[in-house]
Design a protein around this motif. Sequence first.
Motif, PDB file in Angstrom:
ATOM      1  N   GLY A  93      52.398  -1.557 -86.273  1.00  0.00           N
ATOM      2  CA  GLY A  93      51.724  -2.838 -86.497  1.00  0.00           C
ATOM      3  C   GLY A  93      50.650  -2.723 -87.567  1.00  0.00           C
ATOM      4  O   GLY A  93      50.596  -3.521 -88.498  1.00  0.00           O
TER       5      GLY A  93
ATOM      6  N   LEU B  50      48.657  -5.643 -90.035  1.00  0.00           N
ATOM      7  CA  LEU B  50      48.205  -6.532 -88.966  1.00  0.00           C
ATOM      8  C   LEU B  50      46.857  -6.027 -88.452  1.00  0.00           C
ATOM      9  O   LEU B  50      46.609  -4.822 -88.451  1.00  0.00           O
ATOM     10  N   SER B  51      46.044  -6.960 -88.017  1.00  0.00           N
ATOM     11  CA  SER B  51      44.746  -6.552 -87.498  1.00  0.00           C
ATOM     12  C   SER B  51      44.909  -5.960 -86.103  1.00  0.00           C
ATOM     13  O   SER B  51      45.977  -6.052 -85.506  1.00  0.00           O
TER      14      SER B  51
ATOM     15  N   GLN C 128      45.887  -8.663 -83.603  1.00  0.00           N
ATOM     16  CA  GLN C 128      47.283  -9.092 -83.767  1.00  0.00           C
ATOM     17  C   GLN C 128      48.232  -8.045 -83.213  1.00  0.00           C
ATOM     18  O   GLN C 128      49.211  -8.356 -82.545  1.00  0.00           O
TER      19      GLN C 128
ATOM     20  N   SER D 235      50.367  -9.308 -80.195  1.00  0.00           N
ATOM     21  CA  SER D 235      51.730  -9.666 -80.581  1.00  0.00           C
ATOM     22  C   SER D 235      52.721  -8.539 -80.373  1.00  0.00           C
ATOM     23  O   SER D 235      53.916  -8.766 -80.302  1.00  0.00           O
ATOM     24  N   ILE D 236      52.241  -7.313 -80.327  1.00  0.00           N
ATOM     25  CA  ILE D 236      53.177  -6.199 -80.231  1.00  0.00           C
ATOM     26  C   ILE D 236      52.977  -5.393 -78.949  1.00  0.00           C
ATOM     27  O   ILE D 236      53.874  -5.276 -78.129  1.00  0.00           O
TER      28      ILE D 236
ATOM     29  N   PRO E 252      52.876  -7.488 -75.338  1.00  0.00           N
ATOM     30  CA  PRO E 252      54.234  -7.914 -74.945  1.00  0.00           C
ATOM     31  C   PRO E 252      55.117  -6.746 -74.505  1.00  0.00           C
ATOM     32  O   PRO E 252      55.916  -6.891 -73.580  1.00  0.00           O
ATOM     33  N   LEU E 253      54.947  -5.583 -75.140  1.00  0.00           N
ATOM     34  CA  LEU E 253      55.747  -4.427 -74.727  1.00  0.00           C
ATOM     35  C   LEU E 253      55.357  -3.953 -73.331  1.00  0.00           C
ATOM     36  O   LEU E 253      56.151  -3.340 -72.633  1.00  0.00           O
TER      37      LEU E 253
END
Lengths: 272, 319
Positions: free
Chosen positions: B185, B190-191, B194, B198-199, B202-203
């Motif tokens: 990421g 990506l910050s 984020q 976002s990554i 969710p995982l």
Amino acid sequence: MSEIKIDSSVFSEKKSSNKGNIKLQVEDLKAFYGKKEVLHGISADFVENEITAIIGPSGCGKSTFIRTINRLHELTRGAKIEGKIVLDGYDIYDPSANPVLVRRKIGMVFQKPNPFPNMSIYNNVVAGLKLQGHSNGTELDEIVNTTLEKVGLLEEVEEDLHRKKGTDLSGGQQQRLCIARAIAVRPDIILMDEPTASLDPSSTLIIEDLMKDLSKDFTVIAVTHNMQQAARVSDKTMFLFNGDLIEFGATRKLFEKPDNHLTEQYITGRFG
Amino acid sequence: MAERNQKINPEFFQSDRNLRFRLFKDKLMFYVTGLCLLLILVPIFGILFEVFINGIIGFTPDVFTKAGGSPLDPNTGLLHAMMGTFYVSVIASFFGIPLGIITGIYLEYYGKGFFSNILRVGIDSMVAIPTIITGIVVFALIVLSMGSFSVLAGGIALAFIMIPIIAKTTEEMIRLVPQLYDEAGYALGLSESQTAFSIVIPLASRGIASGVLLAFARIIGETAPLLFTAFFSQSVPNNILDVSATLTVLIYQYGISPFEAWNRLAWVAALLLMLMNLGVIFITRVIFSENGVRPWTRIAEIIKIAFGGVIGEESAKEE
């Protein structure tokens, strides 16, 4: 979000006119983990649209070096650097530089293929763009097509773009997907940290061809454990040993007539 | 080469005393561990069987439609207690799930300073605090100040039990997401937030979800904190400020009563509670097996956090 520019014509127009320009300058770079200095003042210039291979025995600082270039190094607790890394005349370690934006200019492919397991192939390719706030569907479609085409994956996965997850692919395909993901955000430089170390020989050859192809559009800096690979794909080779830059020059010369006896010993397999 | 062509001495396969002893030990251990397994399975299935049979015997459709009443009235049911359990668990989830998850995310991403270490120690000890203490604290804080027992107070007491469990599992599950996805990421520009939202999170979401479910399974079986808070009544609660029965407290009240009708209803309530718990655990299992990634390790981890001590350690060792 204003800094996102996507240009989807992209890959066709070669930047070969730029060949010979210095893209990235590293000046007296020292890297630390806590108090331990692992890179002892490295200086090197990287030329635009060239592939530079970084070789050296395990623990010599290859990975640390490459991770300082996109400021991943500093995310490790206690890690810091001294010195300068200048991209297109701009010091990426300048206090005003935002590491997040630096990393948009300097992409990275890792040793172990790491497509996002919860995303489809399509979403993996555009993960960076989407999360940076880009949402134009047709443009994204086009970027997915061009980047997958570029990494030679389009034909293999065209049917499954939305149906399959990134992790459903084979190891070599996953790594190409990761390369597609990295180039989809249109960086200037692509860093590769032993990109073929976990792949089988035939996937390795595909990635090596791809690296050569990528150098038409990007400046590539790749760490490799494999000296044949460095000799096969790179324009320049950098030999690091115990955190020092021992020798850096044209690959052919470095392998055929190295200046330093340590380099010679290493490439002839006498240590490492 | 000559040695290779030599015929093997037939005794070669039989005469190694050391090997025979090891094979004997292997067999012995197999039977000893198998016996232990049986010793554990007998009481477990004994309990399940006993509850099941007694619950079925007392079961009538009235159970779902009638509230409580006089023990001499044959037309009473468990509706009031079921509604009470429903209300307290919804209220507990309403407060406990978001607060628990947010706390877990905070601990994993920002939990580095002195304050965070205090928070972490606090959460660890909250998991271990006997729930009756949580009950009496909520009694002192809410029931006394509001002047009556209420479903709301019960829900809040249960939320206090949920929060540390969910916070711990959330933190652990986010930590289990391999570093390489964070780095992927970051390398895409990506910050940190984020990448986290976002990554990485969710995982971890399946793990977090099953932490939530197990915390839920845990609170619907709680009795002690409800004795002080929601207390007990024979009618269906009209709103969240009403005093109300819950299945667990009803089992206690009816179970120790001298009336046979109430005893029977207590068994039915026990069966319902057991089925709810099994249902939640089953759902959790399904969530995990779909993921395919070391489900047992993670479940053992969660069970250890949720129930503390013996059970968790046993299943962790099996792994």
